[in-house]
Design an enzyme around this catalytic site. Structure first.
Site, PDB file in Angstrom:
ATOM      1  N   LEU A   1      45.872  27.857  30.999  1.00 30.92           N
ATOM      2  CA  LEU A   1      44.914  27.423  29.982  1.00 30.92           C
ATOM      3  C   LEU A   1      45.593  26.525  28.948  1.00 30.92           C
ATOM      4  O   LEU A   1      46.762  26.724  28.613  1.00 30.92           O
ATOM      5  CB  LEU A   1      44.311  28.653  29.296  1.00 30.92           C
ATOM      6  CG  LEU A   1      43.524  29.560  30.264  1.00 30.92           C
ATOM      7  CD1 LEU A   1      43.292  30.940  29.654  1.00 30.92           C
ATOM      8  CD2 LEU A   1      42.210  28.905  30.658  1.00 30.92           C
TER       9      LEU A   1
ATOM     10  N   SER B   1      38.369  43.165  41.095  1.00 23.87           N
ATOM     11  CA  SER B   1      38.382  44.631  41.032  1.00 23.87           C
ATOM     12  C   SER B   1      38.640  45.136  39.611  1.00 23.87           C
ATOM     13  O   SER B   1      38.124  46.189  39.222  1.00 23.87           O
ATOM     14  CB  SER B   1      39.403  45.210  42.017  1.00 23.87           C
ATOM     15  OG  SER B   1      40.719  44.907  41.628  1.00 23.87           O
TER      16      SER B   1
ATOM     17  N   GLU C   1      46.256  49.368  37.100  1.00 29.05           N
ATOM     18  CA  GLU C   1      45.519  48.353  36.345  1.00 29.05           C
ATOM     19  C   GLU C   1      44.093  48.821  36.096  1.00 29.05           C
ATOM     20  O   GLU C   1      43.536  48.623  35.014  1.00 29.05           O
ATOM     21  CB  GLU C   1      45.500  47.022  37.104  1.00 29.05           C
ATOM     22  CG  GLU C   1      46.862  46.378  37.272  1.00 29.05           C
ATOM     23  CD  GLU C   1      46.774  45.006  37.945  1.00 29.05           C
ATOM     24  OE1 GLU C   1      45.839  44.242  37.666  1.00 29.05           O
ATOM     25  OE2 GLU C   1      47.658  44.697  38.783  1.00 29.05           O
TER      26      GLU C   1
ATOM     27  N   HIS D   1      48.495  41.111  33.495  1.00 26.47           N
ATOM     28  CA  HIS D   1      49.475  40.431  34.342  1.00 26.47           C
ATOM     29  C   HIS D   1      50.214  41.486  35.152  1.00 26.47           C
ATOM     30  O   HIS D   1      50.650  42.500  34.597  1.00 26.47           O
ATOM     31  CB  HIS D   1      50.455  39.634  33.485  1.00 26.47           C
ATOM     32  CG  HIS D   1      51.461  38.894  34.307  1.00 26.47           C
ATOM     33  ND1 HIS D   1      51.137  37.737  34.998  1.00 26.47           N
ATOM     34  CD2 HIS D   1      52.753  39.158  34.593  1.00 26.47           C
ATOM     35  CE1 HIS D   1      52.207  37.325  35.663  1.00 26.47           C
ATOM     36  NE2 HIS D   1      53.201  38.168  35.440  1.00 26.47           N
TER      37      HIS D   1
HETATM   38  C1  GAR Z   1      45.442  41.650  39.497  1.00 26.35           C
HETATM   39  O1  GAR Z   1      46.521  42.309  40.111  1.00 26.35           O
HETATM   40  C2  GAR Z   1      45.882  40.980  38.214  1.00 26.35           C
HETATM   41  O2  GAR Z   1      46.864  41.710  37.528  1.00 26.35           O
HETATM   42  C3  GAR Z   1      46.429  39.680  38.716  1.00 26.35           C
HETATM   43  O3  GAR Z   1      45.572  39.303  39.761  1.00 26.35           O
HETATM   44  C4  GAR Z   1      44.984  40.467  40.348  1.00 26.35           C
HETATM   45  C5  GAR Z   1      43.492  40.277  40.299  1.00 26.35           C
HETATM   46  O4  GAR Z   1      42.841  41.267  41.033  1.00 26.35           O
HETATM   47  N1  GAR Z   1      46.468  38.704  37.695  1.00 26.35           N
HETATM   48  C6  GAR Z   1      47.362  37.720  37.645  1.00 26.35           C
HETATM   49  O5  GAR Z   1      48.197  37.541  38.500  1.00 26.35           O
HETATM   50  C7  GAR Z   1      47.244  36.827  36.433  1.00 26.35           C
HETATM   51  N2  GAR Z   1      48.412  36.007  36.293  1.00 26.35           N
HETATM   52  P1  GAR Z   1      41.286  41.507  40.836  1.00 26.35           P
HETATM   53  O6  GAR Z   1      40.610  40.136  40.987  1.00 26.35           O
HETATM   54  O7  GAR Z   1      40.908  42.430  41.954  1.00 26.35           O
HETATM   55  O8  GAR Z   1      41.082  42.087  39.487  1.00 26.35           O
END
Ligand code: GAR
Length: 219
Positions: free
Chosen positions: A93, A13, A174, A109
């Site tokens: 990574l 997303s 986000e 994050h």
């Molecule tokens: C998001 O909330 C992002 O901040 C988190 O995963 C989700 C991905 O959602 N990322 C992490 O946890 C990285 N350590 P999305 O695939 O719908 O963008």
């Protein structure tokens, strides 16, 4: 025209929000590719349906992190990226991979770093009794979930929240903050000075999302 390569692991997303903002705001950039480490990453379909090149580098096909990261870098570099955008890319990574993209790789994050690196960040915030929580966009350094902070979003933690409710509230921010931060990079407005990131010309590098009035909680 800058080339952006977006890495995802699942839903995508945030990638969607960046793709839409890049088109609607006519950035001087193109999404050169969306790359996933899982063939079933749902976001791949959205990217393909928007005419964006997609690729899968399946980490399960590699014996170790170093060989996976080397293969991934080869695919990424085939798109000559100016910026690599980690958008829900759930892989640790290697240092050499991170060094290769030093100063040109961003991550989002779901916590107010340096609090709560790692997984289950929303539950960690609830367990710690935090009254605010949020998300952080940062340049990627070899230390996990660490690096110069580009922007942060803050949301209230409400009585009765569970991790899912809190995650949804953070995710909404986000989708505003990450495209904005990527656009700043595209516009050449971000400068790194040790641990600090400066934005020129300056504008708020934070986002406060407070709908407590709407939620009937008062100010
Ligand atoms: C998001 O909330 C992002 O901040 C988190 O995963 C989700 C991905 O959602 N990322 C992490 O946890 C990285 N350590 P999305 O695939 O719908 O963008």
């Amino acid at each position: 025209m800058k080339n952006l390569v977006i890495l995802i692991s699942g839903r995508g997303s945030n990638m969607e929000a960046i793709v839409r903002a890049c088109a609607h705001e006519a950035w001087g950039a193109r999404i050169a590719a969306v790359i996933a480490n899982r063939p079933d990453a749902a976001g791949l379909a959205f990217a393909a349906s928007h005419g964006i090149a997609t690729a899968v580098v399946d980490h399960r096909q590699f014996p170790d992190r170093a060989s996976f990261d080397a293969a991934l870098a080869q695919v990424i570099d085939g798109y000559a990226p100016d910026l690599v955008v980690l958008a829900g890319f759930m892989r640790v990574l290697t240092e050499s991979f991170v060094d290769h993209y030093s100063g040109r790789m961003l991550n989002i994050h779901p916590s107010l770093l340096p609090m709560f690196p790692g997984l289950k960040t929303h539950q960690q915030a609830l367990d710690a009794g935090c009254r605010v929580h949020g998300a952080t966009v940062h340049f990627v350094t070899p230390a996990l979930d660490h690096g110069p902070i580009v922007a942060q979003s803050v949301v209230p933690v409400r009585t009765g929240d569970d991790a899912a409710a809190l995650a949804a509230r953070v995710l909404e921010t986000e989708h505003v903050m990450y495209p904005r931060a990527v656009r700043w990079f595209v516009e050449g407005r971000l400068a790194l000075d040790g641990e600090r990131v400066t934005l020129t010309p300056a504008e708020p590098q934070w986002l406060f999302f407070d709908d407590s009035q709407a939620a009937g909680e008062g100010a």
